[in-house]
Scaffold this motif. Structure first.
Motif, PDB file in Angstrom:
ATOM      1  N   GLY A 229       0.776  -1.225   0.000  1.00 15.88           N
ATOM      2  CA  GLY A 229       0.000   0.000   0.000  1.00 15.88           C
ATOM      3  C   GLY A 229       0.805   1.270   0.000  1.00 15.88           C
ATOM      4  N   VAL A 230       2.118   1.153  -0.246  1.00 13.62           N
ATOM      5  CA  VAL A 230       2.986   2.331  -0.262  1.00 13.62           C
ATOM      6  C   VAL A 230       2.925   2.995  -1.631  1.00 13.62           C
ATOM      7  N   ASP A 231       2.712   4.314  -1.634  1.00  6.64           N
ATOM      8  CA  ASP A 231       2.723   5.102  -2.867  1.00  6.64           C
ATOM      9  C   ASP A 231       4.116   5.703  -3.028  1.00  6.64           C
ATOM     10  N   LEU A 232       4.878   5.189  -3.991  1.00  2.00           N
ATOM     11  CA  LEU A 232       6.261   5.624  -4.141  1.00  2.00           C
ATOM     12  C   LEU A 232       6.388   7.066  -4.627  1.00  2.00           C
ATOM     13  N   ALA A 233       5.292   7.664  -5.007  1.00  2.00           N
ATOM     14  CA  ALA A 233       5.332   9.055  -5.458  1.00  2.00           C
ATOM     15  C   ALA A 233       5.250  10.039  -4.283  1.00  2.00           C
ATOM     16  N   HIS A 234       4.955   9.547  -3.098  1.00  2.00           N
ATOM     17  CA  HIS A 234       4.770  10.426  -1.944  1.00  2.00           C
ATOM     18  C   HIS A 234       5.889  10.229  -0.914  1.00  2.00           C
ATOM     19  N   PRO A 235       6.078  11.208  -0.023  1.00  3.03           N
ATOM     20  CA  PRO A 235       7.171  11.131   0.963  1.00  3.03           C
ATOM     21  C   PRO A 235       7.079   9.880   1.834  1.00  3.03           C
ATOM     22  N   ILE A 236       8.251   9.373   2.218  1.00  6.85           N
ATOM     23  CA  ILE A 236       8.331   8.145   3.014  1.00  6.85           C
ATOM     24  C   ILE A 236       9.302   8.335   4.168  1.00  6.85           C
ATOM     25  N   ILE A 237       8.885   7.848   5.344  1.00 10.42           N
ATOM     26  CA  ILE A 237       9.756   7.722   6.514  1.00 10.42           C
ATOM     27  C   ILE A 237       9.874   6.236   6.794  1.00 10.42           C
ATOM     28  N   THR A 238      11.103   5.717   6.880  1.00 11.51           N
ATOM     29  CA  THR A 238      11.273   4.306   7.222  1.00 11.51           C
ATOM     30  C   THR A 238      11.562   4.156   8.707  1.00 11.51           C
ATOM     31  N   THR A 239      11.091   3.055   9.272  1.00  6.45           N
ATOM     32  CA  THR A 239      11.274   2.776  10.689  1.00  6.45           C
ATOM     33  C   THR A 239      11.419   1.272  10.866  1.00  6.45           C
ATOM     34  N   CYS A 240      11.816   0.851  12.071  1.00 14.37           N
ATOM     35  CA  CYS A 240      11.981  -0.587  12.344  1.00 14.37           C
ATOM     36  C   CYS A 240      12.057  -0.753  13.853  1.00 14.37           C
ATOM     37  N   GLY A 241      12.923  -1.654  14.332  1.00 12.95           N
ATOM     38  CA  GLY A 241      13.076  -1.844  15.758  1.00 12.95           C
ATOM     39  C   GLY A 241      14.001  -0.833  16.401  1.00 12.95           C
TER      40      GLY A 241
END
Length: 282
Positions: A229-241
């Motif tokens: 469901g990620v739209d690669l045209a819009h800003p993204i913040i990645t996170t994890c543990g």
């Protein structure tokens, strides 16, 4: 000397042919998950690619906060690079003992502080070993170097910015943890953390973009994100543990041509440990 054709990776053949070049530094960025019960520094001392220095993300970190391997200050980073014999103008090749786990975090950190040319060894140490290539033991010492820091603060998201993105949708938050952890169905490996995820975040487990210690092809990476469901045209913040596998997602996105990705350094270790921050489950 033929340059590496990839903007992100070099092959074992390329590295073997270029070992010993005066402007090339090989960096062992091995990191193991808490539940693996393995010692990255001990394994480096036991056997590493010849000439490689060890970048310890737990040592080269902010020790004023009670969170693991958070980014150090620019001054502390410059001091650590001086001790490792790394200048920002050198060509750097990072690898790790898992294939592709700790190396992206070190790759991201080096670039974040201003290193100009950083690549990752395709297949990492497992591929190097499988090909019967040389190893050496002990600790590598290099002459001290001056590292001129240019810190890209905009590429790091503090908790407040992640909370705002969660509330407004201004950026998509993409979590690299395994699906059961994301859904809150299994306990966190670090004690004292709540289970679940940041409200509104999406889940792309990092293993969905890695195959046998190597990054999947850009088309497969794109598919993994779009199916989540990620739209690669819009800003993204990645996170994890704790900010390590979030760098794998960031690297994966960059291989597809996506730029401007921001990483939440505190990740779930900070978020899940702060009662004031909201969580979602399911």
């Amino acid at each position: 000397m033929t340059p590496s054709p990839s903007p992100f990776f070099v092959s074992t053949d390329w590295l073997a042919a270029n070992l010993g070049a005066p402007d090339l530094v090989v960096v062992d960025g091995t990191f193991f998950m808490p539940d693996e019960n393995r010692n990255a520094e001990a394994e480096y001392r036991a056997g590493h690619i010849p000439g490689a220095v060890f970048f310890d993300i737990d040592a080269i970190a902010d020790h004023t906060v009670d969170l693991p391997h958070m980014l150090p200050s620019p001054e502390a980073f410059a001091s650590a690079m001086r001790a490792l014999g790394i200048a920002e103008t050198m060509r750097l090749v990072v690898y790790d003992a898992s294939g592709l786990l700790g190396a992206p975090r070190v790759w991201w950190t080096l670039r974040l502080f201003g290193a100009k040319d950083v690549k990752i060894l395709t297949g990492g140490l497992p591929k190097w070993k499988a090909e019967g290539r040389a190893l050496e033991s002990g600790v590598v010492g290099r002459p001290p170097q001056s590292f001129s820091v240019q810190f890209d603060a905009a590429a790091v998201a503090p908790a407040a910015a992640v909370l705002a993105a969660s509330q407004t949708g201004a950026a998509q938050i993409v979590d690299a943890r395994a699906a059961p952890r994301f859904r809150g169905e299994t306990p966190e490996p670090r004690p004292g953390l709540r289970s679940g995820h940041i409200p509104g975040s999406l889940n792309v487990p990092w293993r969905e973009v890695v195959d046998k210690g190597e990054m999947k092809a850009p088309a497969d990476v794109t598919a993994a994100f779009t199916q989540a469901g990620v739209d690669l045209a819009h800003p993204i913040i990645t996170t994890c543990g704790s900010g390590v596998t979030a760098a794998i997602l960031l690297l994966a996105l960059e291989t597809t041509g996506k730029n401007g990705i921001v990483l939440y350094d505190g990740s779930w270790t900070e978020w899940g440990g702060c009662a004031d921050l909201p969580i979602a489950q399911g």
